[in-house]
Design an enzyme around this catalytic site. Structure first.
Site, PDB file in Angstrom:
ATOM      1  N   HIS A 137      -1.641   0.843  10.341  1.00 25.52           N
ATOM      2  CA  HIS A 137      -0.716   1.349   8.995  1.00 25.52           C
ATOM      3  C   HIS A 137      -1.453   2.495   8.464  1.00 25.52           C
ATOM      4  CE1 HIS A 137       2.935   0.409   6.797  1.00 25.52           C
ATOM      5  NE2 HIS A 137       2.221   0.880   5.920  1.00 25.52           N
TER       6      HIS A 137
ATOM      7  N   HIS B  72      10.753  -5.167   3.076  1.00 21.72           N
ATOM      8  CA  HIS B  72       9.360  -4.611   2.394  1.00 21.72           C
ATOM      9  C   HIS B  72       9.578  -5.288   1.191  1.00 21.72           C
ATOM     10  CE1 HIS B  72       7.103  -1.494   0.125  1.00 21.72           C
ATOM     11  NE2 HIS B  72       6.572  -1.494   1.096  1.00 21.72           N
TER      12      HIS B  72
ATOM     13  N   ASP C 186      -3.896   0.671   5.737  1.00 24.36           N
ATOM     14  CA  ASP C 186      -2.819   1.031   4.690  1.00 24.36           C
ATOM     15  C   ASP C 186      -3.508   2.573   3.981  1.00 24.36           C
ATOM     16  OD1 ASP C 186      -0.530   0.842   3.239  1.00 24.36           O
ATOM     17  OD2 ASP C 186      -1.049  -0.800   2.288  1.00 24.36           O
TER      18      ASP C 186
END
Length: 408
Positions: free
Chosen positions: A46, A181, A351
């Site tokens: 990610h 999300h 992330d």
């Protein structure tokens, strides 16, 4: 993406404190980690660079030079080609994220715009990047010495309730979709919102089934425990958590409890560890929440840190130093997931560029992975397990999902 806490997560924070520390000269663990990663580059689950390019650089892929150090831009980034190479990143899932409050056709349009950014990014740097939508394509990219560029859709709201849209995302190269999300949907629940579906509705199970049919990984980062359990039960293919952690280590809703870590592992899936300090340390999260409350009480923005912080927050910061979160805490999280789910079921989903300047000390950008691997070497990890963590586990999950799709 760590967007659920975006109201108190900075984009620019303490660059000096969080700068990557140089490795000790002659450190045998560092040398071994570098050698392992040279043979088994990281496939990261990610990265939010596409949104940062859109949001802070006017989607101007062609005028943003990723061959230069983007950490020195007026609005710094955590990703560039040189740091990807130094970090031994051989494959990257680029997130195509749309805020959870964007719904309907506009969410679809914005997703397509994000996919367009990724594809233009790859086209601009063909010597370094190549699109990949399968395990075979990733392996081919690794042999060529290029960085396999995969796409992950970060929220089920982005299909606007239509399986046809899901199929088109897959056709454009998306290899996974996160079921929710920050907000719950009619058909699946978020970990940070009130439940609406109580797990997965009949349509939610249809979404999972269709993802199985077209060879798209089901991602349970951001979803509620009930939705994660329902998705694991419904999916015929392994399920991933593209950027999550363990709640037993850091008790926050976005992390997974041990029973779900075990369930993901038992079905062949992978939990890819997020580097956002709030998901690594409850102490850090509590500090940042208190800081946000102080900002609100004094009427100043909370997302300015270090020399950019307004005077009331700068004063608060001096009285309440930021808790240290570094490579050791990342290794602790990796080891917990590995103990509970199994070393065949842990990966990395940093992330980066979704966590702003709050990355762990020593891992301020995508070049930080060798430091983590050196720490794991010091803790006794062998090359075979390091290779699984870096890439083997997620490649196996992708291949299993593709096999399910071929079987029909």
């Amino acid at each position: 993406m760590a967007r659920l806490l975006r109201s108190f997560v900075p984009a620019l924070v303490l660059p000096v404190l969080l700068a990557a520390a140089p490795a000790p000269v002659g450190d045998a663990a560092v040398r071994r980690a570098e050698a392992v990663l040279a043979r088994h580059p990281v496939i990261d689950g990610h990265n939010d660079l596409a949104w940062e390019i859109r949001d802070h650089h006017d989607a101007a892929v062609e005028s943003l030079d990723l061959s230069a150090g983007t950490d020195r831009l007026p609005y710094p980034l955590q990703t560039d080609l040189a740091r990807l190479r130094r970090g031994h990143v051989g494959g990257q899932f680029w997130s195509v994220w749309v805020p959870a409050d964007v719904e309907g056709p506009r969410a679809v349009e914005m997703t397509l715009e994000q996919i367009d950014i990724v594809r233009r990014l790859v086209a601009r740097y063909p010597r370094d990047l190549v699109l990949a939508d399968s395990a075979a394509a990733v392996r081919r990219a690794l042999r060529e010495g290029r960085i396999a560029s995969l796409i992950g859709v970060e929220g089920g709201h982005q299909i606007d309730g239509r399986l046809a849209v899901l199929r088109q995302y897959r056709a454009l190269g998306a290899a996974y979709m996160t079921l929710t999300h920050g907000r719950s949907l009619d058909w699946a629940d978020s970990s940070t919102d009130a439940a609406r579906a109580q797990g997965l509705t009949a349509f939610g199970r249809q979404v999972v089934a269709e993802m199985n049919r077209i060879g798209m990984l089901v991602d349970v980062s951001h979803v509620s425990d009930a939705t994660a359990a329902a998705a694991i039960a419904a999916s015929r293919a392994p399920v991933i958590a593209s950027h999550s952690g363990a709640r037993a280590v850091a008790d926050v809703p976005r992390n997974l409890p041990d029973d779900l870590l075990r369930a993901i592992g038992a079905r062949g899936g992978v939990v890819m560890v997020n580097l956002y300090p709030a998901f690594l340390s409850r102490t850090w999260r509590d500090w940042d929440m208190a800081r946000t409350a102080a900002a609100k009480a004094t009427g100043v923005p909370a997302n300015l840190y270090g020399p950019k912080a307004p005077l009331p927050l700068a004063t608060w910061d001096r009285a309440h130093p930021m808790p240290r979160v570094g490579v050791a805490e990342v290794a602790d999280m990796v080891e917990h997931v590995a103990r509970v789910a199994g070393r065949d079921h842990v990966g990395l989903g940093g992330d980066y560029d979704g966590i702003g300047g709050t990355a762990p000390e020593g891992m301020a950008g995508v070049d930080g992975y060798p430091r983590l691997f050196a720490e794991l070497v010091r803790r006794g990890w062998r090359e075979a397990d390091l290779a699984k963590l870096a890439q083997g586990n997620v490649l196996r999950a992708m291949e299993a999902a593709e096999a399910v799709a071929r079987a029909g």
